[in-house]
Motif scaffolding. Structure first.
Motif, short mmCIF file in Angstrom:
data_model
loop_
_atom_site.label_atom_id
_atom_site.label_comp_id
_atom_site.label_asym_id
_atom_site.label_seq_id
_atom_site.Cartn_x
_atom_site.Cartn_y
_atom_site.Cartn_z
N ILE A 1 12.95 -15.45 -5.90
CA ILE A 1 12.07 -16.45 -6.50
C ILE A 1 10.87 -15.79 -7.18
O ILE A 1 10.43 -16.20 -8.26
N ASN A 2 10.34 -14.73 -6.57
CA ASN A 2 9.20 -14.04 -7.17
C ASN A 2 9.56 -13.43 -8.52
O ASN A 2 8.78 -13.49 -9.48
N ALA B 1 9.23 -13.72 -14.43
CA ALA B 1 9.94 -13.67 -15.71
C ALA B 1 9.64 -14.88 -16.58
O ALA B 1 9.57 -14.77 -17.81
N THR B 2 9.45 -16.05 -15.96
CA THR B 2 9.14 -17.24 -16.75
C THR B 2 7.75 -17.15 -17.39
O THR B 2 7.48 -17.83 -18.38
N GLN B 3 6.89 -16.29 -16.84
CA GLN B 3 5.52 -16.19 -17.33
C GLN B 3 5.27 -14.98 -18.22
O GLN B 3 4.19 -14.83 -18.79
N ASP B 4 6.28 -14.11 -18.36
CA ASP B 4 6.06 -12.82 -19.04
C ASP B 4 7.26 -12.49 -19.93
O ASP B 4 8.32 -12.09 -19.44
N ALA B 5 7.09 -12.62 -21.24
CA ALA B 5 8.18 -12.37 -22.19
C ALA B 5 8.61 -10.90 -22.15
O ALA B 5 9.80 -10.60 -22.27
N ALA C 1 13.65 -21.60 -12.40
CA ALA C 1 12.77 -21.21 -13.50
C ALA C 1 11.68 -22.23 -13.78
O ALA C 1 10.66 -21.91 -14.40
N LEU C 2 11.84 -23.47 -13.31
CA LEU C 2 10.87 -24.53 -13.55
C LEU C 2 10.02 -24.73 -12.31
O LEU C 2 10.55 -24.91 -11.20
N ALA C 3 8.69 -24.73 -12.48
CA ALA C 3 7.79 -24.79 -11.34
C ALA C 3 8.03 -25.98 -10.42
O ALA C 3 8.08 -25.82 -9.19
#
Length: 407
Positions: free
Chosen positions: A187-188, A193-197, A297-299
């Protein structure tokens, strides 16, 4: 500075995997036998409970994962630190830095490629100078893959006088549960990854943990959707461990100077069987995997998964479930001249915990007792490039693993 007095120290001995590892080491070596070892963590009471559960009198050492000074005092006392404290990207960096600074060898069971890349880039040069051998991936990810491919390549050389340039690993079967620590690590990674391209791009690179000069290469296969393989005679579906295992195998090839070839290809997948049933199972697996990653991937949905559906840190399969578990890898290789070879690698416990604890324990003892400092220099190694045959022998003799050539 403390005097070195232990062969190894288990850091995180009170964690879910740490308890299983400590139990395995105690059954193999006792608390006052051929192996001089201690247990460590941040909580004295929990370490005392580990000793009580084992009926042991192991020395206990205290250090929080963020307390560099306390960690330095621990690593100075031992030849090897074996860490079970994850997610490593959150709790593992200071311990690696302490080992590198002190020339202390280190192994763990991480599957976090982004953290490995960061540690390699930050500490490789210092580890070479201090003599610290840092060996990630000493559990189910990625010993079966890494040592399995090494074994396949040894057999290919013996049979044909050439390496396999195209290798595919299929998981023939596996049974086991998932612990909260593993879930937290996964999960981490998804959250980051969802926050950093840039991180998303790095995670897509199969050569991401190779030395800098080897971080590009031929395009690799990735079994993300169902496909049929004639050599395996099976439909294939995505395998959750492929993301880390493939990168470790490519790092081994790079550390060997790309001995398997500049055009070496490697991928992993689940073997779902032949015919309509196998095809249906492959499509169902791909759909389930895609759904889970999409929800993670979705909070909002990630929060619901963590709260209601996934095990919490400290939770995991029961001892009975671990004993009933197993895993079975089939590794298919093809040489440049078209010759083929198949090997089978198996374990007799659930892959993530019962079997992982035995592999991690043998890797730590192997690094401490079998691999002399003068035989392998400091730096970041893989299991296959630093321990190889000695570790494989230990796994066969003591850890319920097998390595066999099938054809």
């Amino acid at each position: 500075m403390a005097t070195q007095q232990y062969d190894l120290v288990v850091y995180g001995a009170a964690s879910f995997v740490g308890k299983i590892l400590s139990n395995y080491l105690f059954k193999r070596h006792g608390d006052n036998g051929d192996l001089k070892w201690a247990i460590a963590g941040r909580n004295q009471q929990k370490l005392d409970e580990v000793n009580a559960s084992l009926g042991s009198q192991l020395p206990t050492l205290i250090a929080d994962a963020s307390d560099r000074q306390a960690l330095e005092q621990i690593v100075a006392q031992t030849r090897v630190i074996v860490s079970t404290v994850g997610p490593y990207d959150l709790y593992g960096s200071e311990l690696v830095a302490a080992c590198v600074a002190n020339g202390t060898d280190y192994c763990d069971l991480t599957g976090e490629a982004q953290w490995m890349r960061k540690m390699i880039d930050q500490h490789q040069a210092t580890a070479e100078q201090s003599g610290a051998r840092i060996v990630h991936n000493c559990g189910f990810d990625s010993i079966p893959s890494d040592l399995g491919v090494d074994y396949l390549q040894q057999r290919a050389q013996a049979e044909y006088g050439e390496y396999c340039v195209d290798v595919r690993t299929g998981v023939k079967g596996a049974r086991g549960g998932m612990s909260g620590g593993t879930v937290a690590s996964l999960i981490n990674v998804v959250k980051q990854a969802t926050q950093d391209a840039a991180l998303r791009k790095e995670l897509q690179n199969p050569y991401s943990v190779c030395p800098p000069e080897f971080r590009k290469g031929v395009r690799q296969r990735n079994v993300a959707k169902p496909e049929y393989d004639a050599q395996m005679q099976s439909w294939l579906g995505p395998w959750v461990m492929a993301a880390i295992n493939t990168r470790v195998v490519h790092r081994s090839n790079a550390l060997l100077g790309r001995a398997y070839g500049d055009d070496f290809k490697y991928d992993e997948s689940m073997m779902m069987g032949d015919g309509f049933k196998g095809r249906s199972r492959a499509f169902a697996l791909a759909a389930a995997m895609g759904s889970f990653l999409g929800l993670a991937a979705l909070a909002p949905t990630r929060s619901l998964l963590e709260k209601f559906a996934l095990p919490k840190p400290g939770q995991g399969p029961s001892p009975a479930a671990q004993k009933k578990g197993f895993w079975d890898y089939r590794i298919y290789g093809t040489t440049a001249s078209g010759k083929q070879l198949v090997v089978k690698v198996t374990g007799d416990r659930d892959p993530g915990y019962g079997s992982t604890a035995k592999m991690l324990g043998e890797a730590a003892v192997c690094l401490a007792q079998d691999i002399a400092k003068e035989s392998k220099a400091g730096g970041f190694w893989t299991p296959a490039t630093v321990m190889a045959d000695p570790l494989r022998d230990r796994l066969i003799q003591h850890a319920g693993c097998s390595f066999k050539q099938l054809s």
